[in-house]
Design an enzyme around this catalytic site. Structure first.
Site, short mmCIF file in Angstrom:
data_model
loop_
_atom_site.label_atom_id
_atom_site.label_comp_id
_atom_site.label_asym_id
_atom_site.label_seq_id
_atom_site.Cartn_x
_atom_site.Cartn_y
_atom_site.Cartn_z
N CYS A 179 -2.22 0.28 1.26
CA CYS A 179 -3.15 0.18 0.12
C CYS A 179 -2.48 -0.69 -0.93
O CYS A 179 -2.05 -1.79 -0.63
CB CYS A 179 -3.53 1.56 -0.40
SG CYS A 179 -2.14 2.60 -0.91
N ARG A 211 -2.90 5.95 -1.55
CA ARG A 211 -4.18 6.04 -0.83
C ARG A 211 -3.96 5.90 0.67
O ARG A 211 -4.64 6.53 1.47
CB ARG A 211 -5.14 4.96 -1.34
CG ARG A 211 -5.74 5.25 -2.70
CD ARG A 211 -6.61 4.11 -3.20
NE ARG A 211 -5.83 2.94 -3.58
CZ ARG A 211 -6.35 1.80 -4.04
NH1 ARG A 211 -7.66 1.69 -4.14
NH2 ARG A 211 -5.57 0.79 -4.38
#
Lengths: 97, 283
Positions: B237, B242
């Protein structure tokens, strides 16, 4: 470029509402939690966005907004729940250059 | 077919039921907003600071094994302790904590499904009381590099190993440099690793922040995403949190054992000299 606003319920700011910014593709782009004044802030690019709000206790509301290059947008979302927990329509947003 | 390892998730209901019995149960909050814990947290929860505790600011690496052992010991955690992690932003940073604990071999770790958001929206109680932990002794395992991708491997595997860019489409196509709740001034170029497929992390989550069903996740990553159930995959990410969420999906919920998290992610790759990137036109 900023997309900011305030969430209120029955005229009072809502702290702890979760505000999602949904992009043109329908995908989640970002999420913030409103502060003690019910305020939130995003830094998107120009385009069409959807602001989707979840309030403590289970209420939801949402608004489509269009952000133009060089402008910021202020979104005021007010939830007035009836006895069935349904949100009333919210007033329109205002734009500033 | 269900999750490959369903025990890695625990519901808010079950956590609420267990709050009164903390015997060898350790609840840890890991948040992007590191002030959130001080403003209120689950009863009995301690915190782990993703920058000060997990990362070495000098090397921009995760802390070493000895420091990890100290972190766990100070929180009263030993090798057999049950650790439940939760946090804001749909558990992004709690998932990073999960991956971090697994990196040093801690097996008994779980994520509270839906994280802090679900807990708050269900109007469950928070407290500002900070519990005192009884120090414990912890002996970690050596780092498990099988779950972590490093820069040189990523560069070498461009267009060879399936890479999942889990950022939003706007970050993937280069319109944004960071998630839209953050200021956009960044040092690196905008774009993505050549050949990467964009499957935003959020497609793995329900509206309330919980993980989607195993069938839905399998269709998303193995069906449409082109990842092979027994093959390699690298998730990335912007800074690795994430992608930790997606790594949990791939490695733990779908049982893709060769899935790795590239925690250097776009802030590293996008800043490298002499490596190719791709951009796609904004829709």
């Amino acid at each position: 470029m900023r997309l900011h606003g305030r969430i209120s319920r029955a005229g009072l700011p809502v702290e702890g509402a979760y505000v999602q910014l949904i992009g043109p593709s329908g995908d989640f782009t970002a999420e913030v939690r409103t502060d003690e004044s019910g305020r939130f802030l995003f830094y998107p690019v120009a385009g069409s966005w959807e602001v989707r709000v979840s309030l403590p206790g289970g209420s939801h509301t949402e608004r489509s907004v269009t952000l133009v290059d060089g402008q910021s947008i202020d979104v005021q979302l007010s939830v007035d729940e009836d006895e069935h927990g349904q949100p009333a329509p919210a007033p329109p947003e205002s734009q500033t250059g | 077919m269900g999750y490959a390892h369903p025990d890695v998730l625990i519901s808010t209901d079950e956590v609420a039921d267990r709050l009164g019995n903390h015997e060898n149960l350790h609840i840890i909050e890991v948040d992007e907003d590191t002030t959130a814990y001080d403003e209120g947290h689950l009863s009995g929860a301690l915190s782990l600071h993703w920058q000060k505790d997990v990362q070495n600011p000098g090397s921009r690496d995760v802390v070493d094994q000895q420091t990890f052992e100290k972190l766990m010991g100070e929180r009263g955690i030993d090798e057999s302790s049950e650790v439940i992690l939760y946090g804001g932003n749909n558990n992004w940073f709690a998932a990073y904590g999960f991956w971090f604990l697994r990196y040093y071999g801690h097996e008994n770790v779980r994520l509270m499904d839906g994280g802090r958001k679900k807990w708050e929206l269900e109007q469950r109680p928070l407290t500002t009381d900070k519990p005192a932990a009884t120090p414990a002794s912890y002996t970690a395992k050596p780092p498990n590099r099988a779950i972590r991708a490093f820069r040189d491997e990523v560069i070498e595997q461009v267009n060879k190993t399936p890479m999942v860019d889990v950022r939003s489409p706007e970050e993937f196509n280069g319109a944004l440099a960071a998630p839209a709740h953050l200021p956009q001034e960044q040092a690196q170029r905008n774009g993505h690793i050549p050949g990467a497929v964009n499957i935003p992390w959020s497609r793995a989550a329900n509206e309330d922040g919980t993980f989607r069903s195993a069938d839905e996740l399998r269709e998303l990553y193995v069906g449409k995403g082109g990842i092979e159930a027994d093959g390699p995959a690298i998730a990335y990410c912007r800074i690795g949190e994430r992608s930790s969420f997606t790594w949990v999906v791939l490695h733990e919920l779908l049982g893709i054992d060769r899935a790795k998290n590239y925690d250097g992610s776009w802030t590293e790759y996008g800043s490298l000299v002499g490596v190719p990137i791709e951009r796609t036109p904004t829709a």
